[in-house]
Design a protein around this motif. Structure first.
Motif, mmCIF file in Angstrom:
data_model
loop_
_atom_site.group_PDB
_atom_site.id
_atom_site.type_symbol
_atom_site.label_atom_id
_atom_site.label_comp_id
_atom_site.label_asym_id
_atom_site.label_seq_id
_atom_site.Cartn_x
_atom_site.Cartn_y
_atom_site.Cartn_z
ATOM 1 N N LYS A 209 1.756 -16.620 1.826
ATOM 2 C CA LYS A 209 2.427 -16.814 0.665
ATOM 3 C C LYS A 209 3.687 -16.286 0.471
ATOM 4 C CE LYS A 209 1.466 -20.375 -3.458
ATOM 5 N NZ LYS A 209 0.566 -20.271 -4.143
ATOM 6 N N ARG A 210 3.325 -14.848 0.152
ATOM 7 C CA ARG A 210 3.170 -13.439 -0.616
ATOM 8 C C ARG A 210 4.681 -13.291 0.867
ATOM 9 N NH1 ARG A 210 3.145 -10.193 -4.981
ATOM 10 N NH2 ARG A 210 1.736 -10.659 -5.227
ATOM 11 N N LEU A 211 5.006 -13.237 1.818
ATOM 12 C CA LEU A 211 5.470 -12.666 2.340
ATOM 13 C C LEU A 211 6.814 -13.730 3.016
ATOM 14 C CD1 LEU A 211 2.856 -10.503 4.966
ATOM 15 C CD2 LEU A 211 4.794 -9.750 3.741
ATOM 16 N N ARG A 212 6.214 -14.555 3.210
ATOM 17 C CA ARG A 212 7.444 -15.487 3.318
ATOM 18 C C ARG A 212 8.873 -15.466 2.283
ATOM 19 N NH1 ARG A 212 6.417 -18.685 7.546
ATOM 20 N NH2 ARG A 212 4.255 -19.793 7.784
ATOM 21 N N PRO A 213 9.061 -15.629 1.471
ATOM 22 C CA PRO A 213 10.092 -15.086 0.223
ATOM 23 C C PRO A 213 10.765 -14.037 0.387
ATOM 24 C CG PRO A 213 8.429 -14.925 -0.617
ATOM 25 C CD PRO A 213 7.811 -16.221 0.304
ATOM 26 N N ILE A 214 10.071 -13.264 0.964
ATOM 27 C CA ILE A 214 10.232 -11.611 1.271
ATOM 28 C C ILE A 214 10.874 -10.985 2.602
ATOM 29 C CG2 ILE A 214 9.670 -9.292 1.488
ATOM 30 C CD1 ILE A 214 6.812 -9.649 -0.231
ATOM 31 N N CYS A 215 10.553 -12.720 3.708
ATOM 32 C CA CYS A 215 11.159 -11.871 4.560
ATOM 33 C C CYS A 215 12.559 -12.851 4.110
ATOM 34 C CB CYS A 215 10.456 -12.501 5.820
ATOM 35 S SG CYS A 215 8.915 -11.462 6.057
ATOM 36 N N GLU B 246 10.107 -4.794 -3.024
ATOM 37 C CA GLU B 246 9.457 -3.741 -2.037
ATOM 38 C C GLU B 246 7.983 -3.959 -2.671
ATOM 39 O OE1 GLU B 246 12.239 0.097 -2.620
ATOM 40 O OE2 GLU B 246 12.961 -0.654 -1.318
ATOM 41 N N LEU B 247 8.102 -4.327 -4.069
ATOM 42 C CA LEU B 247 6.370 -4.125 -4.570
ATOM 43 C C LEU B 247 5.859 -5.147 -4.570
ATOM 44 C CD1 LEU B 247 4.596 -3.369 -6.401
ATOM 45 C CD2 LEU B 247 5.726 -3.212 -9.137
ATOM 46 N N SER B 248 6.484 -6.446 -4.522
ATOM 47 C CA SER B 248 5.656 -7.555 -3.443
ATOM 48 C C SER B 248 5.635 -7.573 -2.793
ATOM 49 C CB SER B 248 6.537 -8.578 -3.798
ATOM 50 O OG SER B 248 6.092 -10.362 -3.282
ATOM 51 N N LEU B 249 6.158 -6.649 -1.323
ATOM 52 C CA LEU B 249 5.606 -6.075 -0.182
ATOM 53 C C LEU B 249 4.902 -5.193 -0.390
ATOM 54 C CD1 LEU B 249 6.831 -6.092 2.770
ATOM 55 C CD2 LEU B 249 8.186 -4.342 2.511
ATOM 56 N N THR B 250 4.297 -4.459 -0.791
ATOM 57 C CA THR B 250 3.230 -3.163 -1.061
ATOM 58 C C THR B 250 1.405 -4.332 -1.524
ATOM 59 O OG1 THR B 250 4.460 -1.765 -2.236
ATOM 60 C CG2 THR B 250 2.418 -1.219 -1.778
ATOM 61 N N ARG B 251 2.412 -4.934 -2.324
ATOM 62 C CA ARG B 251 0.561 -6.285 -2.248
ATOM 63 C C ARG B 251 0.383 -6.765 -1.228
ATOM 64 N NH1 ARG B 251 -3.650 -6.604 -5.562
ATOM 65 N NH2 ARG B 251 -2.903 -6.375 -7.458
ATOM 66 N N ALA B 252 1.316 -7.911 -1.114
ATOM 67 C CA ALA B 252 1.524 -7.747 0.741
ATOM 68 C C ALA B 252 0.689 -7.714 1.961
ATOM 69 C CB ALA B 252 2.739 -8.723 1.421
ATOM 70 N N LEU C 135 -2.824 -7.093 0.795
ATOM 71 C CA LEU C 135 -3.438 -8.414 1.571
ATOM 72 C C LEU C 135 -4.265 -8.531 2.633
ATOM 73 C CD1 LEU C 135 -1.964 -10.848 -0.760
ATOM 74 C CD2 LEU C 135 -4.287 -9.767 -0.916
ATOM 75 N N VAL C 136 -2.671 -8.327 3.624
ATOM 76 C CA VAL C 136 -2.939 -8.077 5.292
ATOM 77 C C VAL C 136 -3.786 -7.752 5.689
ATOM 78 C CG1 VAL C 136 -1.937 -7.496 7.165
ATOM 79 C CG2 VAL C 136 -0.829 -8.565 5.539
ATOM 80 N N LEU C 137 -4.310 -6.418 4.836
ATOM 81 C CA LEU C 137 -5.302 -5.525 5.540
ATOM 82 C C LEU C 137 -6.701 -5.585 5.272
ATOM 83 C CD1 LEU C 137 -3.308 -1.449 5.378
ATOM 84 C CD2 LEU C 137 -3.797 -3.481 7.190
ATOM 85 N N THR C 138 -7.143 -6.525 4.478
ATOM 86 C CA THR C 138 -7.870 -6.408 3.693
ATOM 87 C C THR C 138 -8.429 -8.191 3.647
ATOM 88 O OG1 THR C 138 -7.238 -7.532 1.280
ATOM 89 C CG2 THR C 138 -7.806 -5.260 1.607
ATOM 90 N N GLY C 139 -7.867 -8.280 4.493
ATOM 91 C CA GLY C 139 -8.318 -9.854 5.292
ATOM 92 C C GLY C 139 -7.813 -11.447 4.738
ATOM 93 N N ASN D 115 -4.044 -15.631 4.646
ATOM 94 C CA ASN D 115 -3.805 -16.557 3.703
ATOM 95 C C ASN D 115 -2.624 -16.846 2.590
ATOM 96 O OD1 ASN D 115 -4.549 -18.629 5.341
ATOM 97 N ND2 ASN D 115 -6.067 -19.207 4.115
ATOM 98 N N ALA D 116 -3.406 -15.763 1.315
ATOM 99 C CA ALA D 116 -2.083 -15.424 0.140
ATOM 100 C C ALA D 116 -1.260 -14.583 0.837
ATOM 101 C CB ALA D 116 -3.422 -14.414 -0.705
#
Length: 346
Positions: free
Chosen positions: A273-279, A253-259, A262-266, A269-270
């Motif tokens: 990379k972070r979301l694939r293992p979360i999903c 959940e913490l990694s998801l918040t950081r992701a 990253l999405v909202l700041t454009g 790519n990063a």
């Protein structure tokens, strides 16, 4: 065959609570289980109830939410629970929180509503009344029933007094701020989360501080608030979490918040990379949270022009939202899918 000695039960209970206070949840659960067995042998129903409840709390903290819910259901149906409004409120609240964690939102709302109703009779336990309202607010909000959640926030605010423990008041302000952000009332959300931050201290409970900052960041991001304060919340949560650890669900959940940041700041790519293992590990998340992860990955992929793969993740997100009962979010994702399909139809 060992013979129980006088005082054994109390000794094990104290040891279990000491392990709990040290956040050694596995050890606390094991010792509480031994205390449960001793209580059964002694016919001590009150001690049995308290230690079984502690077992359920430990299971929840370890991320074994389904097992926690099973123990809570047994306690809810026990004859001792029906005799005490305070015990009933405690276990119904615990059950509601667990059901929310499993994504069973309609049932979570029902159990939390029951907790609030019973709490009205627990006049000698004002903090239990606050916790019951918090559980109801959270389950209503997760169910996209924001107006009902806000009505409960107003009811909760009436319960807060200057005599209440600062940590209890902090968690209440946290809950109210969450709903305000979800209603896109950013000023109110910021105000109540500021009040919460003033009452919650990392010196008193670093784990709670980590969870508060993570949740605050997540709600700010959901409301589209991408600023330095939101980033500070994420960084405080990451720093505190690196110290206290947490179960696998907490870390995801913490990694998801950081992701989400990253999405909202454009930084797509990063983010991908972070979301694939979360999903990939979404099975350990609550369905509504797994839905958010897949929604974010779908948005990030669409932002990179990879519409076909994006639609696959968005479809998964929709399924998770439907499964948990979050119909408004499911409808929102369906609209995103339709918008991506339009160019292919033309």
């Amino acid at each position: 065959m060992a013979i129980n000695q006088p005082g054994d039960q109390l000794l094990y209970e104290l040891r279990a609570r000491e392990a709990w206070s040290q956040r050694d949840y596995e050890r606390a659960r094991v010792i509480a289980g031994q205390a449960v067995d001793l209580a059964l042998d002694d016919g001590n129903e009150v001690a049995w109830w308290n230690m079984a409840f502690l077992q359920a709390e430990c299971l929840r903290e370890e991320g074994a939410v389904e097992e926690s819910v099973k123990v809570a259901q047994q306690l809810r149906d026990h004859s001792l629970t029906s005799q005490s409004p305070s015990l009933a409120v405690r276990v119904l609240t615990l059950l509601a929180v667990g059901l929310q964690g499993l994504g069973q939102l309609p049932e979570a709302v029902r159990q939390a509503t029951a907790a609030v109703n019973v709490a009205a009779d627990a006049v000698d336990a004002p903090e239990l009344r606050v916790e019951a309202h918090q559980a109801l607010i959270a389950s209503l909000a997760e169910s996209d029933r924001l107006e009902e959640a806000w009505a409960q926030c107003l009811a909760l605010s009436v319960l807060l007094t200057t005599e209440m423990r600062s940590q209890t008041a902090g968690k209440a302000h946290w809950a109210i701020g969450n709903v305000a952000f979800m209603r896109h009332e950013v000023a109110d959300g910021t105000k109540f989360h500021s009040l919460a931050a003033g009452s919650l201290s990392p010196n008193n409970d670093l784990d709670l501080w980590a969870r508060f900052n993570r949740a605050s960041a997540a709600l700010r991001l959901a409301a589209g608030v991408v600023d330095a304060e939101t980033l500070e919340c994420i960084e405080r949560a990451e720093t505190a979490s690196s110290i206290v650890g947490g179960n696998d669900r907490d870390q995801l959940e913490l990694s998801l918040t950081r992701a989400h940041w990253l999405v909202l700041t454009g930084q797509l790519n990063a983010a991908v990379k972070r979301l694939r293992p979360i999903c990939a590990d979404a099975i350990i998340l609550a369905p509504q949270t797994a839905g958010e992860a897949n929604l974010l990955l779908g948005r990030a992929l669409a932002g990179r022009g990879e519409d076909f793969e994006a639609m696959s993740y968005l479809d998964t997100a929709k399924t998770f939202f439907i499964q948990s009962g979050a119909q408004d979010r499911a409808a929102h994702v369906a609209g995103l899918i339709d918008s991506l399909m339009q160019p292919q139809k033309s």
